[in-house]
Design a protein around this motif. Structure first.
Motif, PDB file in Angstrom:
ATOM      1  N   ARG A 169       8.857   4.419  -4.172  1.00  0.00           N
ATOM      2  CA  ARG A 169       7.524   4.747  -4.702  1.00  0.00           C
ATOM      3  C   ARG A 169       6.686   3.477  -4.870  1.00  0.00           C
ATOM      4  O   ARG A 169       5.508   3.445  -4.523  1.00  0.00           O
ATOM      5  N   ARG A 170       7.309   2.436  -5.396  1.00  0.00           N
ATOM      6  CA  ARG A 170       6.575   1.174  -5.588  1.00  0.00           C
ATOM      7  C   ARG A 170       6.153   0.574  -4.251  1.00  0.00           C
ATOM      8  O   ARG A 170       5.036   0.074  -4.107  1.00  0.00           O
ATOM      9  N   LEU A 171       7.048   0.605  -3.269  1.00  0.00           N
ATOM     10  CA  LEU A 171       6.704   0.063  -1.949  1.00  0.00           C
ATOM     11  C   LEU A 171       5.566   0.856  -1.313  1.00  0.00           C
ATOM     12  O   LEU A 171       4.677   0.272  -0.682  1.00  0.00           O
ATOM     13  N   ASP A 172       5.586   2.166  -1.478  1.00  0.00           N
ATOM     14  CA  ASP A 172       4.492   2.988  -0.954  1.00  0.00           C
ATOM     15  C   ASP A 172       3.170   2.594  -1.607  1.00  0.00           C
ATOM     16  O   ASP A 172       2.151   2.454  -0.933  1.00  0.00           O
ATOM     17  N   ARG A 173       3.196   2.412  -2.929  1.00  0.00           N
ATOM     18  CA  ARG A 173       1.980   2.018  -3.648  1.00  0.00           C
ATOM     19  C   ARG A 173       1.503   0.637  -3.191  1.00  0.00           C
ATOM     20  O   ARG A 173       0.313   0.420  -2.934  1.00  0.00           O
ATOM     21  N   LEU A 174       2.440  -0.303  -3.053  1.00  0.00           N
ATOM     22  CA  LEU A 174       2.079  -1.642  -2.597  1.00  0.00           C
ATOM     23  C   LEU A 174       1.536  -1.619  -1.168  1.00  0.00           C
ATOM     24  O   LEU A 174       0.613  -2.377  -0.839  1.00  0.00           O
ATOM     25  N   SER A 175       2.091  -0.762  -0.322  1.00  0.00           N
ATOM     26  CA  SER A 175       1.592  -0.641   1.055  1.00  0.00           C
ATOM     27  C   SER A 175       0.151  -0.144   1.063  1.00  0.00           C
ATOM     28  O   SER A 175      -0.681  -0.655   1.822  1.00  0.00           O
ATOM     29  N   ARG A 176      -0.143   0.842   0.220  1.00  0.00           N
ATOM     30  CA  ARG A 176      -1.523   1.339   0.134  1.00  0.00           C
ATOM     31  C   ARG A 176      -2.461   0.257  -0.394  1.00  0.00           C
ATOM     32  O   ARG A 176      -3.574   0.089   0.111  1.00  0.00           O
ATOM     33  N   GLN A 177      -1.992  -0.498  -1.401  1.00  0.00           N
ATOM     34  CA  GLN A 177      -2.819  -1.578  -1.946  1.00  0.00           C
ATOM     35  C   GLN A 177      -3.053  -2.667  -0.901  1.00  0.00           C
ATOM     36  O   GLN A 177      -4.169  -3.186  -0.776  1.00  0.00           O
ATOM     37  N   ALA A 178      -2.027  -3.023  -0.153  1.00  0.00           N
ATOM     38  CA  ALA A 178      -2.166  -4.050   0.884  1.00  0.00           C
ATOM     39  C   ALA A 178      -3.135  -3.582   1.968  1.00  0.00           C
ATOM     40  O   ALA A 178      -3.954  -4.376   2.460  1.00  0.00           O
ATOM     41  N   ALA A 179      -3.077  -2.310   2.329  1.00  0.00           N
ATOM     42  CA  ALA A 179      -4.009  -1.774   3.330  1.00  0.00           C
ATOM     43  C   ALA A 179      -5.437  -1.843   2.807  1.00  0.00           C
ATOM     44  O   ALA A 179      -6.370  -2.171   3.552  1.00  0.00           O
ATOM     45  N   ARG A 180      -5.620  -1.556   1.519  1.00  0.00           N
ATOM     46  CA  ARG A 180      -6.963  -1.622   0.915  1.00  0.00           C
ATOM     47  C   ARG A 180      -7.472  -3.067   0.901  1.00  0.00           C
ATOM     48  O   ARG A 180      -8.631  -3.325   1.219  1.00  0.00           O
ATOM     49  N   VAL A 181      -6.598  -4.016   0.552  1.00  0.00           N
ATOM     50  CA  VAL A 181      -6.992  -5.429   0.544  1.00  0.00           C
ATOM     51  C   VAL A 181      -7.370  -5.870   1.957  1.00  0.00           C
ATOM     52  O   VAL A 181      -8.369  -6.571   2.160  1.00  0.00           O
ATOM     53  N   GLU A 182      -6.582  -5.465   2.945  1.00  0.00           N
ATOM     54  CA  GLU A 182      -6.876  -5.814   4.334  1.00  0.00           C
ATOM     55  C   GLU A 182      -8.232  -5.244   4.753  1.00  0.00           C
ATOM     56  O   GLU A 182      -9.038  -5.923   5.369  1.00  0.00           O
ATOM     57  N   ARG A 183      -8.485  -3.981   4.400  1.00  0.00           N
ATOM     58  CA  ARG A 183      -9.766  -3.342   4.721  1.00  0.00           C
ATOM     59  C   ARG A 183     -10.917  -4.118   4.070  1.00  0.00           C
ATOM     60  O   ARG A 183     -11.907  -4.442   4.721  1.00  0.00           O
TER      61      ARG A 183
END
Length: 143
Positions: free
Chosen positions: A54-68
């Protein structure tokens, strides 16, 4: 409802079960039942793995948002610089001092406005709809 199950176990293991049952004042069946229940239940490692997932999924979404956001910011800066360089005429040498004073005034105004927006929690990126994302690297069109 209970059902009978006959199993064969090593003598040493049956001895250990019997010793524990005697110490705990429980039946051997209760000891074996508790052991099987514990073995068949999700253990802490499974629970930790689920939490990590769950944490990795959340971090992946956050990283995608930062990249965007970074891509949008980079593109915005690039377009501004291109526009500014295109429309800004050269300054005559005798006007450099005046232009520097005006530039400092404008920069201070920019920094003040930026500070106020940040304090209010406003962001240029918040003005861009979430469903719009810049093209991937190498797909940008030149204007």
């Amino acid at each position: 409802m209970r059902d009978r199950l006959s199993i064969s176990l090593p003598v040493k293991l049956i001895g250990r079960v019997a010793d524990l049952a005697e110490r705990k004042r429980l039946s051997r069946s209760a000891i074996v039942e508790a052991a099987l229940d514990s073995f068949l239940s999700p253990d802490s490692a499974d629970m930790q793995e689920a939490a990590f997932t769950r944490r990795l999924d959340r971090l992946s979404r956050q990283a995608a948002r930062v990249e965007r956001d970074l891509r949008i910011s980079t593109e915005t800066l690039g377009l501004f610089i291109r526009f500014w360089l295109t429309i800004t005429p050269p300054i005559a040498p005798e006007d450099h001092a005046t232009a520097q004073v005006k530039g400092r005034e404008r920069f201070e105004g920019f920094v003040d406005t930026l500070g106020k927006r940040i304090q209010k929690g406003q962001s240029f990126l918040d003005e861009i709809p979430d469903d719009i994302s810049p093209p991937a690297a190498g797909e940008q069109d030149d204007q």
